[in-house]
Design a protein around this motif. Sequence first.
Motif, short mmCIF file in Angstrom:
data_model
loop_
_atom_site.label_atom_id
_atom_site.label_comp_id
_atom_site.label_asym_id
_atom_site.label_seq_id
_atom_site.Cartn_x
_atom_site.Cartn_y
_atom_site.Cartn_z
N PRO A 60 0.74 -1.19 0.04
CA PRO A 60 -0.06 -0.03 0.10
C PRO A 60 0.99 1.20 -0.16
O PRO A 60 0.50 2.39 -0.63
CB PRO A 60 -0.79 -0.30 1.35
N GLU A 61 2.06 1.42 0.83
CA GLU A 61 2.61 2.46 0.67
C GLU A 61 3.38 2.82 -0.71
O GLU A 61 3.06 3.97 -1.31
CB GLU A 61 3.73 2.60 1.82
N GLN A 62 3.81 1.93 -1.42
CA GLN A 62 4.26 2.09 -2.68
C GLN A 62 3.21 2.53 -3.62
O GLN A 62 3.48 3.16 -4.38
CB GLN A 62 4.93 0.52 -3.23
N ALA A 63 1.90 1.73 -3.51
CA ALA A 63 0.96 2.22 -4.18
C ALA A 63 0.68 3.61 -4.01
O ALA A 63 0.26 4.52 -4.98
CB ALA A 63 -0.33 1.20 -4.27
N ALA A 64 0.57 4.06 -2.74
CA ALA A 64 0.17 5.60 -2.55
C ALA A 64 1.03 6.37 -3.16
O ALA A 64 0.77 7.39 -3.60
CB ALA A 64 -0.30 5.56 -0.79
N ARG A 65 2.47 6.24 -2.80
CA ARG A 65 3.50 7.06 -3.63
C ARG A 65 3.33 7.08 -5.01
O ARG A 65 3.53 8.14 -5.86
CB ARG A 65 4.69 6.52 -3.07
N ALA A 66 2.97 5.93 -5.57
CA ALA A 66 2.88 5.73 -7.25
C ALA A 66 1.60 6.75 -7.73
O ALA A 66 1.93 7.43 -8.56
CB ALA A 66 2.81 4.37 -7.50
N LEU A 81 -1.89 10.84 4.48
CA LEU A 81 -2.73 9.76 5.06
C LEU A 81 -3.21 8.91 3.90
O LEU A 81 -3.98 9.27 2.92
CB LEU A 81 -3.57 10.19 5.98
N TYR A 82 -2.96 7.66 4.27
CA TYR A 82 -3.53 6.56 3.07
C TYR A 82 -3.84 5.19 3.78
O TYR A 82 -3.35 4.93 4.86
CB TYR A 82 -2.46 6.17 2.14
N ARG A 83 -4.86 4.55 3.45
CA ARG A 83 -5.17 3.18 3.77
C ARG A 83 -5.92 2.28 2.49
O ARG A 83 -6.66 3.16 1.49
CB ARG A 83 -5.84 3.27 4.86
N PRO A 84 -5.79 1.24 2.61
CA PRO A 84 -6.45 0.48 1.50
C PRO A 84 -7.83 0.63 1.65
O PRO A 84 -8.61 0.62 2.86
CB PRO A 84 -6.17 -0.88 1.77
N SER A 85 -8.74 0.81 0.72
CA SER A 85 -10.12 0.81 0.86
C SER A 85 -10.89 -0.47 1.02
O SER A 85 -10.25 -1.52 1.04
CB SER A 85 -10.84 1.43 -0.40
N ARG A 156 -5.28 -2.70 7.34
CA ARG A 156 -6.00 -1.71 6.73
C ARG A 156 -6.01 -0.49 7.70
O ARG A 156 -6.78 0.35 7.27
CB ARG A 156 -7.23 -2.04 6.45
N SER A 157 -5.10 -0.39 8.40
CA SER A 157 -4.86 0.99 9.19
C SER A 157 -4.47 2.10 8.58
O SER A 157 -3.56 1.97 7.45
CB SER A 157 -4.15 0.51 10.58
N TRP A 158 -4.82 3.17 8.81
CA TRP A 158 -4.17 4.31 8.58
C TRP A 158 -2.65 4.72 8.54
O TRP A 158 -2.15 4.55 9.78
CB TRP A 158 -4.74 5.62 8.91
N LYS A 159 -1.99 5.08 7.52
CA LYS A 159 -0.55 5.42 7.67
C LYS A 159 -0.20 6.72 7.11
O LYS A 159 -1.11 7.45 6.32
CB LYS A 159 0.33 4.42 6.88
N ALA A 160 1.06 7.20 7.36
CA ALA A 160 1.43 8.52 6.82
C ALA A 160 2.55 8.11 5.90
O ALA A 160 3.29 7.62 6.10
CB ALA A 160 1.88 9.29 8.00
#
Length: 163
Positions: A60-66, A81-85, A156-160
Amino acid sequence: LNFIVRAEPIEPPSIEVAQRRLLHPDQERGDAATLRAEPRSFIVIDVDGLSMADASMEHPEQAARAVVDAYIPELRGTTVLYRPSASAGIKPDIRMHLIVWLQEPYTDSRVKSFLKSINERAGKRIVDPSLAGAVQPFYTAKPLFEDGAVDPIVDRSWKALTP
């Protein structure tokens, strides 16, 4: 159900009485408006079904950054902030929520314009502009799995996502 809306309650909400999400009075039923549109210092971005060759929901972090790097350059260098839906890992492609805190409050129409501009630049619908609506619910609950089904997303928790 767990969700948030951009609107502000006109009266303090009660957890004991169900309340309709009304931005305007319902003349037919005689119900008063319960919410008012207010500029907010956050934007919720729902990335839904985006296919990217170099990113997946397995990371997920790589996906958010991409997603930010490829489609939302305004967010580069900021904390997101990101998290999988809820549908991530169940449906294919990138499905995630991003939340960004702003330096100044944005109106719903300004947020909607921003979200639409992301889709226009991408040449396809990759984010949902309806979340800019004052009373549009943004569901925050994790999905429920029944009959022994296992969540394909471990966390599925929120991350920064930091710069």
